[in-house]
Design a protein around this motif. Sequence first.
Motif, short mmCIF file in Angstrom:
data_model
loop_
_atom_site.label_atom_id
_atom_site.label_comp_id
_atom_site.label_asym_id
_atom_site.label_seq_id
_atom_site.Cartn_x
_atom_site.Cartn_y
_atom_site.Cartn_z
N ILE A 156 -0.35 2.97 -16.51
CA ILE A 156 -1.74 3.24 -16.87
C ILE A 156 -2.54 3.36 -15.58
O ILE A 156 -2.40 2.52 -14.69
N TYR A 157 -3.34 4.40 -15.47
CA TYR A 157 -4.17 4.53 -14.28
C TYR A 157 -5.64 4.39 -14.66
O TYR A 157 -6.09 4.96 -15.65
N GLU A 158 -6.34 3.63 -13.87
CA GLU A 158 -7.73 3.37 -14.17
C GLU A 158 -8.53 3.38 -12.88
O GLU A 158 -8.27 2.54 -12.03
N PRO A 159 -9.40 4.26 -12.56
CA PRO A 159 -9.72 5.46 -13.36
C PRO A 159 -8.60 6.50 -13.27
O PRO A 159 -7.49 6.13 -12.96
N LEU B 238 1.94 6.88 -6.68
CA LEU B 238 0.81 7.66 -7.20
C LEU B 238 0.93 9.13 -6.80
O LEU B 238 0.61 10.02 -7.58
N VAL C 79 2.51 1.76 -3.46
CA VAL C 79 1.59 2.22 -4.49
C VAL C 79 1.24 3.69 -4.29
O VAL C 79 1.25 4.49 -5.22
N GLU D 280 -10.01 7.10 -3.89
CA GLU D 280 -10.33 5.76 -3.41
C GLU D 280 -9.30 5.30 -2.38
O GLU D 280 -9.64 4.69 -1.37
N LEU D 281 -8.05 5.60 -2.68
CA LEU D 281 -6.96 5.02 -1.89
C LEU D 281 -6.72 5.73 -0.58
O LEU D 281 -6.42 5.09 0.42
N TYR E 171 0.83 -1.20 0.00
CA TYR E 171 0.00 0.00 0.00
C TYR E 171 0.86 1.25 0.00
O TYR E 171 0.64 2.21 -0.72
N ARG F 295 -8.65 4.77 2.59
CA ARG F 295 -8.26 3.42 3.01
C ARG F 295 -6.88 3.41 3.65
O ARG F 295 -6.60 2.59 4.51
N LEU G 272 -8.54 7.82 -8.41
CA LEU G 272 -7.88 6.69 -7.78
C LEU G 272 -7.40 7.08 -6.38
O LEU G 272 -7.55 6.35 -5.41
#
Lengths: 132, 295
Positions: B213-216, B56, B52, B224-225, B49, B228, B221
């Motif tokens: 590549i980032y999705e979305p 990002l 990442v 979202e992250l 985590y 969490r 993103l």
Amino acid sequence: MSTLQLSVVTPDKTVVSEAVEMCICPGVAGEFGVLPNHVSILSALKIGDLRYRVNGKDEHVFISGGFADMNNNVLSVLAESAEKAADIDEARAKAAKERAEKRLAEKSETVDEVRAQAALQRAVVRLQLARS
Amino acid sequence: MPSLKDVKMKIVGVGKTKQITKAMNMVASAKLRGAQARIEAFRPYAAKYHDVLAELSTKVEGNAHPLLSEHEEKKTCGVILITSDRGLCGSFNGNIIATALKLAKQKESEGMTVKFSCVGRKGRDAVRQAGYEIVSAFADRMGSIDFSLASTVAQELIRGYETLDFDEVWLIYGEFVSMAQQPPKSLCLLPLKTPEADEQAAPAETGPHCEYIYEPKEEQLLAELLPRYVNVQVYRGLLDTSASEHAARMAAMDNATRNCNELINSLTLLYNKTRQASITSELIDIVGGAEALNG
């Protein structure tokens, strides 16, 4: 045959860690497949079924959302909960489904609809996987 | 001079205490093993985590998300205090609570109102006594911690931060450094500081990482992250505190058992001395009596 390293981890344990031939992830923007040497990708995942192939055999893992990170031929999937299809507790999923449905039917102020919907979806996917 | 019977009773009493402390030591060591295993199991998740998010966060602007941006006017400070439910673990809880109250004082002197969210009975009781407002309390949950507890605790404060009810959120817990060291740790949760990438490890192997590549999209993103990530940190606090609690209890009970042994030794010595003294005085009586008869 070339492979990629797949690891599915949750806060409590590492569910999968092995070399696989391919993997199909339930991304938020639709399912996507990952083959060995896929370009780096970071994607959010929704509740669903993660499939991967080892020695020509398909395996299924339940994912309660999270995200997948593919880098250097290593695909890491981080989920708050994940189970292999064989480990799913069907009775528990069934109970969870009934509970969620009851909650949604009540439609009162105290029910958090978004959470109940998510719980229902988790239970439904779990049941599907357990029976397949 | 205590009577023989009194000393004997005391030895028996201390012996019983020793049995209890010894048993508690063994229970704590068994529980500690479990808690350590959970920390081990959590490590890959937390490490990934971290990686990442570090990756990002280099791609987006510093305050691309409400949880990252600092509030201009700081009025309320939320503190998540994680302690154990039970005592008998030395100064472990006391240290954490002292750190929390010190932080609260400091924040108050900066003109903020301090509100607590407590996990663990000991912390809750102490905060209540000190007179701070408690937003939420979770007692008797340290024995069965799971990720959903961490997200329940965190979610409330994240929502508070987004609605400007909180302007700062701190996490205070007992860090598990080693068997002998469990210092209290305070950590600023919100505004969130994105983790820094490890400088040495990153550039060598990964090669060109411009083509991720980032999705979305990156910002979504991140949205979202980040919440969490707060959960992850709170969960880590819970796991660490639980392991630390057991380690602290083990040490405390080990000490207590040793003290019991010492006490038993000195009491046994006293017992023997008393016994000898009474025998001697009885002997003197008998000899004295015999002398009187002869004379």
